[in-house]
Motif scaffolding. Structure first.
Motif, PDB file in Angstrom:
ATOM      1  N   TRP A 150     -16.465-106.178 -31.505  1.00  0.00           N
ATOM      2  CA  TRP A 150     -16.010-104.814 -31.685  1.00  0.00           C
ATOM      3  C   TRP A 150     -16.778-103.797 -30.834  1.00  0.00           C
ATOM      4  N   LEU A 151     -18.056-104.027 -30.604  1.00  0.00           N
ATOM      5  CA  LEU A 151     -18.901-102.987 -30.009  1.00  0.00           C
ATOM      6  C   LEU A 151     -19.341-103.240 -28.579  1.00  0.00           C
ATOM      7  N   ASN A 152     -19.099-104.434 -28.060  1.00  0.00           N
ATOM      8  CA  ASN A 152     -19.595-104.751 -26.721  1.00  0.00           C
ATOM      9  C   ASN A 152     -18.853-103.952 -25.661  1.00  0.00           C
ATOM     10  N   ILE A 153     -19.558-103.015 -25.055  1.00  0.00           N
ATOM     11  CA  ILE A 153     -19.018-102.206 -23.966  1.00  0.00           C
ATOM     12  C   ILE A 153     -19.907-102.426 -22.753  1.00  0.00           C
ATOM     13  N   GLY A 154     -19.402-103.120 -21.776  1.00  0.00           N
ATOM     14  CA  GLY A 154     -20.245-103.490 -20.655  1.00  0.00           C
ATOM     15  C   GLY A 154     -21.083-104.691 -21.041  1.00  0.00           C
ATOM     16  N   ASP A 155     -22.302-104.766 -20.516  1.00  0.00           N
ATOM     17  CA  ASP A 155     -23.192-105.891 -20.805  1.00  0.00           C
ATOM     18  C   ASP A 155     -24.452-105.361 -21.484  1.00  0.00           C
ATOM     19  N   GLN A 156     -24.353-105.123 -22.784  1.00  0.00           N
ATOM     20  CA  GLN A 156     -25.470-104.525 -23.519  1.00  0.00           C
ATOM     21  C   GLN A 156     -26.507-105.554 -23.961  1.00  0.00           C
ATOM     22  N   ALA A 157     -26.069-106.781 -24.161  1.00  0.00           N
ATOM     23  CA  ALA A 157     -27.005-107.828 -24.620  1.00  0.00           C
ATOM     24  C   ALA A 157     -28.065-108.079 -23.554  1.00  0.00           C
ATOM     25  N   GLY A 158     -29.286-108.251 -24.012  1.00  0.00           N
ATOM     26  CA  GLY A 158     -30.381-108.535 -23.094  1.00  0.00           C
ATOM     27  C   GLY A 158     -31.108-107.299 -22.601  1.00  0.00           C
ATOM     28  N   GLU A 159     -30.723-106.123 -23.070  1.00  0.00           N
ATOM     29  CA  GLU A 159     -31.404-104.906 -22.642  1.00  0.00           C
ATOM     30  C   GLU A 159     -32.868-104.944 -23.064  1.00  0.00           C
ATOM     31  N   LEU A 160     -33.746-104.649 -22.127  1.00  0.00           N
ATOM     32  CA  LEU A 160     -35.179-104.727 -22.388  1.00  0.00           C
ATOM     33  C   LEU A 160     -35.660-103.591 -23.286  1.00  0.00           C
ATOM     34  N   VAL A 161     -36.400-103.955 -24.345  1.00  0.00           N
ATOM     35  CA  VAL A 161     -37.039-102.978 -25.222  1.00  0.00           C
ATOM     36  C   VAL A 161     -38.487-102.773 -24.777  1.00  0.00           C
ATOM     37  N   SER A 162     -39.205-103.860 -24.627  1.00  0.00           N
ATOM     38  CA  SER A 162     -40.591-103.797 -24.162  1.00  0.00           C
ATOM     39  C   SER A 162     -41.022-105.171 -23.659  1.00  0.00           C
ATOM     40  N   GLN A 163     -42.018-105.162 -22.800  1.00  0.00           N
ATOM     41  CA  GLN A 163     -42.591-106.411 -22.301  1.00  0.00           C
ATOM     42  C   GLN A 163     -44.097-106.209 -22.108  1.00  0.00           C
ATOM     43  N   LYS A 164     -44.871-107.017 -22.822  1.00  0.00           N
ATOM     44  CA  LYS A 164     -46.323-106.900 -22.751  1.00  0.00           C
ATOM     45  C   LYS A 164     -46.914-108.223 -22.266  1.00  0.00           C
ATOM     46  N   SER A 165     -47.645-108.144 -21.160  1.00  0.00           N
ATOM     47  CA  SER A 165     -48.284-109.329 -20.588  1.00  0.00           C
ATOM     48  C   SER A 165     -49.792-109.178 -20.714  1.00  0.00           C
ATOM     49  N   VAL A 166     -50.421-110.166 -21.338  1.00  0.00           N
ATOM     50  CA  VAL A 166     -51.878-110.162 -21.504  1.00  0.00           C
ATOM     51  C   VAL A 166     -52.448-111.332 -20.713  1.00  0.00           C
TER      52      VAL A 166
END
Length: 207
Positions: A150-166
């Motif tokens: 119902w809600l998928n408009i374009g390619d929303q899945a996989g959108e980055l929220v945050s990435q932290k590398s230590v």
């Protein structure tokens, strides 16, 4: 799918309020379709603003890394430079495996500034046997197939929220800035030159 539903509801709203002569049916269908239209637009707006129908998915990956100096050097070296005044973004040079050359990691990408802001990289020393990089990545994914339908408009899945590398290195590793690395190379080159001259002098005296 929600876009098509909104278009359909817009048509129904217009037709119901303008073409239905019976007052009861006009109000019943018109009011119902109008409420449905407002609800559909609100849900779509919530999807864009608050990721309604989606969830945060976290992936943690850890792998061993290797000295930038290579296996031939007795020193284990990490080349690192902190960007800005905060310790949340470091650019580092190391090898991803023993078979490859050292490369630069965590360089900000000016063409993708939005994703760059969401990424952090830090460096620390610890009582460990091997150097490692631990990356924690959080992305938006659909809660279920119904929400996606119902809600998928374009390619929303996989959108980055945050990435932290230590990046964690053993305490005996040398962490050098690019300028310190240049000074070290000059010093080592000078030592090698001095040793070479000494060997040549010794060889000449032996003759």
């Amino acid at each position: 799918m929600i876009i098509y539903l909104i278009f359909l509801l817009v048509i129904v709203v217009i037709l119901s309020w303008t073409l239905i002569n019976n007052r009861t049916w006009r109000w019943l269908i018109g009011l119902t379709s109008s409420i449905a239209l407002v609800a559909a637009v609100s849900i779509m707006t919530l999807n864009f603003s608050d990721h309604y129908g989606m969830k945060k998915e976290t992936i943690v990956e850890t792998h061993q890394i290797y000295s930038a100096a290579g296996d031939q050097s007795p020193m284990q070296i990490m080349v690192a430079k902190q960007l800005g005044t905060k310790s949340k973004h470091w650019v580092m040079v190391y090898r991803d495996s023993q078979a490859v050359k050292a490369s630069t990691h965590f360089v900000p990408q000016k063409r993708h500034i939005v994703e760059t802001v969401k990424k952090q990289s830090t460096l620390k020393k610890a009582n460990v046997d091997h150097a490692t990089v631990k990356t924690t990545t959080v992305r938006w994914e659909w809660k279920n197939d119904t929400a996606k339908f119902w809600l998928n408009i374009g390619d929303q899945a996989g959108e980055l929220v945050s990435q932290k590398s230590v990046v964690t290195v053993p305490e005996n590793w040398q962490v050098l800035s690019p300028s310190q690395l240049k000074q070290l190379k000059k010093k080592m080159a000078a030592q090698q030159s001095t040793q070479k001259q000494a060997l040549m002098t010794q060889a000449s005296s032996n003759q």
